[in-house]
Design a protein around this motif. Structure first.
Motif, PDB file in Angstrom:
ATOM      1  N   GLU A   1      -4.005  75.415   1.947  1.00 36.07           N
ATOM      2  CA  GLU A   1      -3.705  74.585   0.776  1.00 36.07           C
ATOM      3  C   GLU A   1      -4.615  74.926  -0.405  1.00 36.07           C
ATOM      4  OE1 GLU A   1      -1.109  73.058   0.573  1.00 36.07           O
ATOM      5  OE2 GLU A   1      -1.439  71.923  -1.272  1.00 36.07           O
ATOM      6  N   LYS A   2      -5.897  75.128  -0.095  1.00 39.90           N
ATOM      7  CA  LYS A   2      -6.841  75.417  -1.188  1.00 39.90           C
ATOM      8  C   LYS A   2      -6.531  76.769  -1.820  1.00 39.90           C
ATOM      9  CE  LYS A   2     -10.621  72.661   0.722  1.00 39.90           C
ATOM     10  NZ  LYS A   2     -10.576  71.507  -0.155  1.00 39.90           N
ATOM     11  N   LEU A   3      -6.164  77.765  -1.015  1.00 36.85           N
ATOM     12  CA  LEU A   3      -5.855  79.073  -1.613  1.00 36.85           C
ATOM     13  C   LEU A   3      -4.542  79.004  -2.391  1.00 36.85           C
ATOM     14  CD1 LEU A   3      -6.669  82.025  -1.969  1.00 36.85           C
ATOM     15  CD2 LEU A   3      -5.375  82.573   0.091  1.00 36.85           C
ATOM     16  N   ARG A   4      -3.553  78.319  -1.822  1.00 38.64           N
ATOM     17  CA  ARG A   4      -2.233  78.226  -2.457  1.00 38.64           C
ATOM     18  C   ARG A   4      -2.315  77.592  -3.850  1.00 38.64           C
ATOM     19  NH1 ARG A   4       1.877  75.140  -2.964  1.00 38.64           N
ATOM     20  NH2 ARG A   4       0.848  73.307  -2.122  1.00 38.64           N
ATOM     21  N   THR A   5      -3.246  76.662  -4.012  1.00 34.05           N
ATOM     22  CA  THR A   5      -3.330  75.941  -5.288  1.00 34.05           C
ATOM     23  C   THR A   5      -4.429  76.484  -6.222  1.00 34.05           C
ATOM     24  OG1 THR A   5      -4.732  74.310  -4.173  1.00 34.05           O
ATOM     25  CG2 THR A   5      -2.388  73.793  -4.371  1.00 34.05           C
ATOM     26  N   SER A   6      -5.008  77.617  -5.848  1.00 30.78           N
ATOM     27  CA  SER A   6      -6.066  78.197  -6.694  1.00 30.78           C
ATOM     28  C   SER A   6      -5.613  79.576  -7.168  1.00 30.78           C
ATOM     29  CB  SER A   6      -7.371  78.340  -5.909  1.00 30.78           C
ATOM     30  OG  SER A   6      -7.748  77.110  -5.375  1.00 30.78           O
ATOM     31  N   VAL A   7      -4.892  79.603  -8.270  1.00 26.71           N
ATOM     32  CA  VAL A   7      -4.284  80.862  -8.714  1.00 26.71           C
ATOM     33  C   VAL A   7      -5.325  81.906  -9.120  1.00 26.71           C
ATOM     34  CG1 VAL A   7      -1.994  80.071  -9.414  1.00 26.71           C
ATOM     35  CG2 VAL A   7      -3.920  79.778 -10.974  1.00 26.71           C
ATOM     36  N   ASP A   8      -6.527  81.457  -9.456  1.00 31.41           N
ATOM     37  CA  ASP A   8      -7.533  82.423  -9.910  1.00 31.41           C
ATOM     38  C   ASP A   8      -8.484  82.844  -8.782  1.00 31.41           C
ATOM     39  OD1 ASP A   8      -8.525  79.922  -9.666  1.00 31.41           O
ATOM     40  OD2 ASP A   8      -9.746  79.946 -11.487  1.00 31.41           O
ATOM     41  N   GLN A   9      -8.124  82.549  -7.542  1.00 30.66           N
ATOM     42  CA  GLN A   9      -8.989  82.943  -6.425  1.00 30.66           C
ATOM     43  C   GLN A   9      -8.267  83.930  -5.516  1.00 30.66           C
ATOM     44  OE1 GLN A   9     -10.476  79.445  -4.413  1.00 30.66           O
ATOM     45  NE2 GLN A   9     -11.422  78.663  -6.279  1.00 30.66           N
ATOM     46  N   LYS A  10      -9.037  84.758  -4.843  1.00 28.17           N
ATOM     47  CA  LYS A  10      -8.470  85.623  -3.815  1.00 28.17           C
ATOM     48  C   LYS A  10      -9.471  85.819  -2.698  1.00 28.17           C
ATOM     49  CE  LYS A  10      -9.039  89.369  -7.038  1.00 28.17           C
ATOM     50  NZ  LYS A  10      -8.595  90.618  -7.604  1.00 28.17           N
ATOM     51  N   ILE A  11      -8.930  86.210  -1.565  1.00 25.48           N
ATOM     52  CA  ILE A  11      -9.786  86.394  -0.392  1.00 25.48           C
ATOM     53  C   ILE A  11      -9.632  87.821   0.120  1.00 25.48           C
ATOM     54  CG2 ILE A  11     -10.327  85.618   1.942  1.00 25.48           C
ATOM     55  CD1 ILE A  11      -9.166  82.913   1.262  1.00 25.48           C
TER      56      ILE A  11
END
Ligand code: ACO
Length: 192
Positions: A67-77
């Motif tokens: 959920e946190k990655l899906r809603t954080s467009v400026d982040q990547k892993i």
């Protein structure tokens, strides 16, 4: 961390990138698995690795999950895998954050540096060079030198890691939770 599917179907390389669409960049299995299956499998990995990272850091709540990655467009892993054992062994999450940072003279600057937000290598693989391998991949891909990252609440292990591999020890004091080192403000064009 083992899974009941082949991680090679999700990740094209030992170190691969996943953004908010939850589909690894150049995902080899996307054409035959389809986006929903890829996302479901990525979600399993995100939940497992995110939980393990939070436990390793003794955090009260998980900082990396689907959920946190899906809603954080400026982040990547960046995920690191061992294809021979079908395991995902590490993650490094980055993203830009708008921050107020003090330089060595005490002048405050507002800008959005790239931040290290979560970094974890599985316990069975720590202190074997995996973290350095992952970190070097991130710096190369992003074209950002180590001293230009801001680090969100680094653990003692991460501070040791940065001192050992990159000779980073001189911290520029801040009033937020981010740690930056001497050199952070040098030769960069993204702040005034
Ligand atoms: N105690 C002290 N220093 C450590 C430890 C430890 N248990 N583990 C790693 N380090 C540091 C040391 O400098 C070590 O060198 P040494 O073995 O000669 O003392 C060096 O890291 C090893 O380098 P790598 O093998 O390349 O790193 P590793 O694969 O262990 O990955 C990482 C480093 C990601 C910090 C890993 O140890 C880990 O996942 N730790 C638990 C979770 C954690 O603390 N993550 C950082 C949270 S803060 C944040 O994410 C912003």
């Amino acid at each position: 961390m083992e899974y009941n599917f082949r991680v090679t179907e999700l990740f094209p390389k030992e170190v691969s990138i996943v953004g908010s669409d939850l589909i690894p960049l150049n995902c080899p299995g996307l054409p035959h698995l389809g986006p929903q299956t890829v996302r479901d499998r990525m979600s399993q990995i995100l939940e497992t690795m995110g939980r393990a990272s939070a436990e390793a850091q003794q955090l009260h709540s998980v900082i990396t999950n689907t959920e946190k990655l899906r809603t954080s467009v400026d982040q990547k892993i960046y995920f690191m895998c061992d294809f021979s054992s079908n395991q995902v062994i590490g993650l490094l999450k980055i993203g830009k954050k708008k921050l107020f940072m003090f330089d060595l003279s005490g002048t405050q600057h507002e800008f959005s540096p790239m931040c290290i937000l979560d970094f974890y290598v599985h316990e069975s693989r720590q202190r074997q060079g995996c973290g350095k391998y992952l970190f070097e991949n991130v710096m190369r891909e992003e074209g950002i030198p180590v001293e230009h990252f801001a680090i969100d609440r680094p653990s003692d292990k991460l501070l040791n890691f940065l001192r050992k591999h990159y000779n980073l020890a001189k911290i520029i004091p801040q009033v937020n939770n981010f740690v930056i080192f001497d050199g952070f403000f040098n030769s960069r064009s993204d702040y005034a």
